[in-house]
Design a protein around this motif. Structure first.
Motif, mmCIF file in Angstrom:
data_model
loop_
_atom_site.group_PDB
_atom_site.id
_atom_site.type_symbol
_atom_site.label_atom_id
_atom_site.label_comp_id
_atom_site.label_asym_id
_atom_site.label_seq_id
_atom_site.Cartn_x
_atom_site.Cartn_y
_atom_site.Cartn_z
ATOM 1 N N PRO A 36 22.173 21.303 -36.083
ATOM 2 C CA PRO A 36 22.287 22.598 -35.414
ATOM 3 C C PRO A 36 21.121 23.536 -35.698
ATOM 4 O O PRO A 36 21.057 24.630 -35.144
ATOM 5 N N TYR A 37 20.175 23.103 -36.570
ATOM 6 C CA TYR A 37 19.132 24.014 -37.050
ATOM 7 C C TYR A 37 17.725 23.669 -36.569
ATOM 8 O O TYR A 37 16.755 24.246 -37.037
ATOM 9 N N THR A 38 17.611 22.730 -35.660
ATOM 10 C CA THR A 38 16.287 22.358 -35.146
ATOM 11 C C THR A 38 16.190 22.737 -33.672
ATOM 12 O O THR A 38 17.051 22.375 -32.875
ATOM 13 N N VAL A 39 15.122 23.465 -33.320
ATOM 14 C CA VAL A 39 14.908 23.923 -31.947
ATOM 15 C C VAL A 39 13.470 23.607 -31.544
ATOM 16 O O VAL A 39 12.544 23.820 -32.327
ATOM 17 N N ALA A 40 13.283 23.100 -30.347
ATOM 18 C CA ALA A 40 11.942 22.784 -29.839
ATOM 19 C C ALA A 40 11.653 23.591 -28.581
ATOM 20 O O ALA A 40 12.564 23.931 -27.830
ATOM 21 N N VAL A 41 10.374 23.881 -28.367
ATOM 22 C CA VAL A 41 9.921 24.564 -27.154
ATOM 23 C C VAL A 41 9.286 23.517 -26.242
ATOM 24 O O VAL A 41 8.445 22.737 -26.679
ATOM 25 N N TYR A 42 9.692 23.523 -24.973
ATOM 26 C CA TYR A 42 9.116 22.565 -24.029
ATOM 27 C C TYR A 42 8.846 23.212 -22.675
ATOM 28 O O TYR A 42 9.395 24.267 -22.346
ATOM 29 N N SER A 43 7.978 22.530 -21.912
ATOM 30 C CA SER A 43 7.591 22.944 -20.561
ATOM 31 C C SER A 43 7.521 21.668 -19.707
ATOM 32 O O SER A 43 7.999 20.623 -20.143
ATOM 33 N N PRO A 44 6.962 21.694 -18.488
ATOM 34 C CA PRO A 44 7.023 20.521 -17.602
ATOM 35 C C PRO A 44 6.599 19.172 -18.187
ATOM 36 O O PRO A 44 7.163 18.148 -17.780
ATOM 37 N N PRO A 45 5.640 19.094 -19.126
ATOM 38 C CA PRO A 45 5.306 17.766 -19.666
ATOM 39 C C PRO A 45 6.482 17.011 -20.279
ATOM 40 O O PRO A 45 6.439 15.783 -20.367
ATOM 41 N N ALA A 66 18.287 26.968 -23.352
ATOM 42 C CA ALA A 66 18.077 28.043 -22.375
ATOM 43 C C ALA A 66 16.646 27.997 -21.868
ATOM 44 O O ALA A 66 15.729 27.649 -22.596
ATOM 45 N N MET A 67 16.470 28.337 -20.598
ATOM 46 C CA MET A 67 15.138 28.585 -20.052
ATOM 47 C C MET A 67 14.828 30.056 -20.289
ATOM 48 O O MET A 67 15.713 30.915 -20.197
ATOM 49 N N LEU A 68 13.571 30.342 -20.628
ATOM 50 C CA LEU A 68 13.206 31.722 -20.973
ATOM 51 C C LEU A 68 12.252 32.368 -19.986
ATOM 52 O O LEU A 68 12.465 33.488 -19.554
ATOM 53 N N ILE A 69 11.172 31.682 -19.660
ATOM 54 C CA ILE A 69 10.132 32.315 -18.850
ATOM 55 C C ILE A 69 9.580 31.351 -17.805
ATOM 56 O O ILE A 69 9.771 30.138 -17.894
ATOM 57 N N SER A 70 8.878 31.924 -16.848
ATOM 58 C CA SER A 70 8.142 31.144 -15.849
ATOM 59 C C SER A 70 6.691 31.624 -15.812
ATOM 60 O O SER A 70 6.430 32.829 -15.815
ATOM 61 N N ASP A 71 5.799 30.676 -15.807
ATOM 62 C CA ASP A 71 4.384 30.930 -15.583
ATOM 63 C C ASP A 71 4.040 30.169 -14.297
ATOM 64 O O ASP A 71 4.846 29.390 -13.808
ATOM 65 N N ARG A 204 9.274 27.445 -19.256
ATOM 66 C CA ARG A 204 9.287 27.226 -20.713
ATOM 67 C C ARG A 204 10.704 27.478 -21.205
ATOM 68 O O ARG A 204 11.315 28.486 -20.854
ATOM 69 N N GLY A 205 11.208 26.565 -22.000
ATOM 70 C CA GLY A 205 12.565 26.723 -22.500
ATOM 71 C C GLY A 205 12.736 26.156 -23.889
ATOM 72 O O GLY A 205 11.837 25.508 -24.439
ATOM 73 N N LEU A 206 13.909 26.390 -24.451
ATOM 74 C CA LEU A 206 14.231 25.916 -25.788
ATOM 75 C C LEU A 206 15.251 24.785 -25.706
ATOM 76 O O LEU A 206 16.169 24.816 -24.884
ATOM 77 N N ARG A 238 5.079 41.003 -20.028
ATOM 78 C CA ARG A 238 4.108 41.729 -19.205
ATOM 79 C C ARG A 238 2.684 41.435 -19.674
ATOM 80 O O ARG A 238 1.781 41.197 -18.865
ATOM 81 N N THR A 239 2.467 41.420 -20.979
ATOM 82 C CA THR A 239 1.136 41.156 -21.547
ATOM 83 C C THR A 239 0.629 39.772 -21.167
ATOM 84 O O THR A 239 -0.546 39.580 -20.882
ATOM 85 N N ASN A 240 1.537 38.797 -21.166
ATOM 86 C CA ASN A 240 1.136 37.413 -20.909
ATOM 87 C C ASN A 240 1.260 37.003 -19.447
ATOM 88 O O ASN A 240 0.924 35.862 -19.098
ATOM 89 N N GLY A 241 1.749 37.921 -18.590
ATOM 90 C CA GLY A 241 1.900 37.589 -17.179
ATOM 91 C C GLY A 241 3.043 36.628 -16.896
ATOM 92 O O GLY A 241 3.021 35.903 -15.904
ATOM 93 N N TRP A 242 4.045 36.609 -17.795
ATOM 94 C CA TRP A 242 5.200 35.737 -17.592
ATOM 95 C C TRP A 242 6.281 36.446 -16.799
ATOM 96 O O TRP A 242 6.448 37.662 -16.911
ATOM 97 N N ASP A 243 7.039 35.697 -16.030
ATOM 98 C CA ASP A 243 8.256 36.211 -15.408
ATOM 99 C C ASP A 243 9.437 35.885 -16.316
ATOM 100 O O ASP A 243 9.559 34.739 -16.788
ATOM 101 N N LYS A 244 10.289 36.852 -16.550
ATOM 102 C CA LYS A 244 11.508 36.578 -17.295
ATOM 103 C C LYS A 244 12.420 35.724 -16.408
ATOM 104 O O LYS A 244 12.681 36.084 -15.267
ATOM 105 N N SER A 245 12.856 34.584 -16.919
ATOM 106 C CA SER A 245 13.623 33.646 -16.095
ATOM 107 C C SER A 245 14.776 33.057 -16.900
ATOM 108 O O SER A 245 15.003 31.843 -16.882
ATOM 109 N N PHE A 246 15.476 33.912 -17.618
ATOM 110 C CA PHE A 246 16.534 33.397 -18.481
ATOM 111 C C PHE A 246 17.554 32.591 -17.680
ATOM 112 O O PHE A 246 18.010 33.001 -16.615
#
Length: 276
Positions: A36-45, A66-71, A204-206, A238-246
């Motif tokens: 329950p204590y390991t979390v990874a960040v992933y994107s389309p690859p 959860a999905m967090l953002i869209s670039d 990008r999601g967890l 806003r700084t990174n130009g990401w859309d919030k996409s929870f």
């Protein structure tokens, strides 16, 4: 963010597991099955390395939290390019699929390549496998574009913002579903505005390891939903130009399945699909 906002009361140290386009990290997750204590960040690859045969593991060997953002992707040409619109590029490819050299930062069959092929397929270009694609290391791509070694650069927004603002390149289109209302890319048309019914979301999601307990997924899902509503998260996006996409876990799983099928069709068209 979770720590800064005091949403999670324990440290969350980051451990990098580089290699294999995310394959090394994916293999590591399998060793943490049920944790329950390991979390990874992933994107389309995460999807692409499975579809192209780099690993037998897939998103189904994780627990989407959860999905967090869209670039988004951007398609750029030199300032003196004969291609004035993304449709000029597509028309040239329809006449001769070998006539436009495409460059990107990802390997063939991965993100920058696939996002362009999705656009070409939607625009009615045939023989997607004939379109030349050249992969570059970070730092080489702009020199190749400006030097005429490639005709069009398919990449992310961050890579083109500086040279676009300096006037060295022109961005013909963005893969965002909706146009930007403000910011540096507000004058750049989306693919749909150009009449091409396509988009490409660099999501990008967890993710947790396989068989992550439901209580852990629920806990993290709730904390991320709280984080997504903070002013600090607004500023970071806003700084990174990401859309919030929870997107919560169940919706995220359905999104991944749909997206995986879309990538599969494109990879089949260029002979890169290595599935059964």
């Amino acid at each position: 963010m979770l720590q800064e906002e005091k949403l999670v009361p324990v440290p969350m140290p980051v451990v990098n597991k580089p290699g294999g386009g995310g394959g090394v990290a994916l293999a590591y997750l399998q060793q943490r099955k049920g944790d329950p204590y390991t979390v990874a960040v992933y994107s389309p690859p995460l999807l692409l390395i499975n579809l192209t045969g780099q690993t037998k593991l897939s998103f189904k060997d994780t627990t989407p939290i959860a999905m967090l953002i869209s670039d988004y992707g951007a398609f750029a040409v030199p300032k003196n390019s004969p291609y004035k619109t993304i449709n000029d590029v597509m028309n040239a490819l329809k006449k001769d699929p070998k006539s436009v050299k495409i460059g990107g930062l990802s390997s063939p069959g991965s993100m920058d390549h696939v996002q362009f092929l999705i656009v070409a397929k939607a625009a009615g270009v045939k023989d997607l496998a004939q379109i030349p694609y050249i992969a570059f290391q970070e730092g080489q791509h702009l020199a190749a574009l400006l030097g005429g070694h490639i005709d069009l650069l398919s990449t992310g927004l961050a890579e083109v913002q500086g040279p676009m603002l300096s006037g060295d390149i022109r961005v013909l289109a963005l893969s965002r579903p909706e146009p930007y209302a403000d910011g540096p890319f507000k004058e750049v048309p989306t693919l749909r505005q150009a009449g091409i019914n396509a988009e490409f979301i660099n999501w990008r999601g967890l993710f947790g390891p396989p068989e992550m307990p439901d209580y852990a997924v629920k806990y993290l899902e709730e904390k991320l939903a709280q984080m997504e509503k903070t002013k600090l998260w607004d500023e970071v996006c806003r700084t990174n130009g990401w859309d919030k996409s929870f997107m919560p876990s169940s919706d995220f799983k359905a999104f991944l399945a749909r997206t995986n099928d879309e990538y599969k069709e494109v990879l089949k068209a260029i002979g890169f699909y290595k599935g059964e």
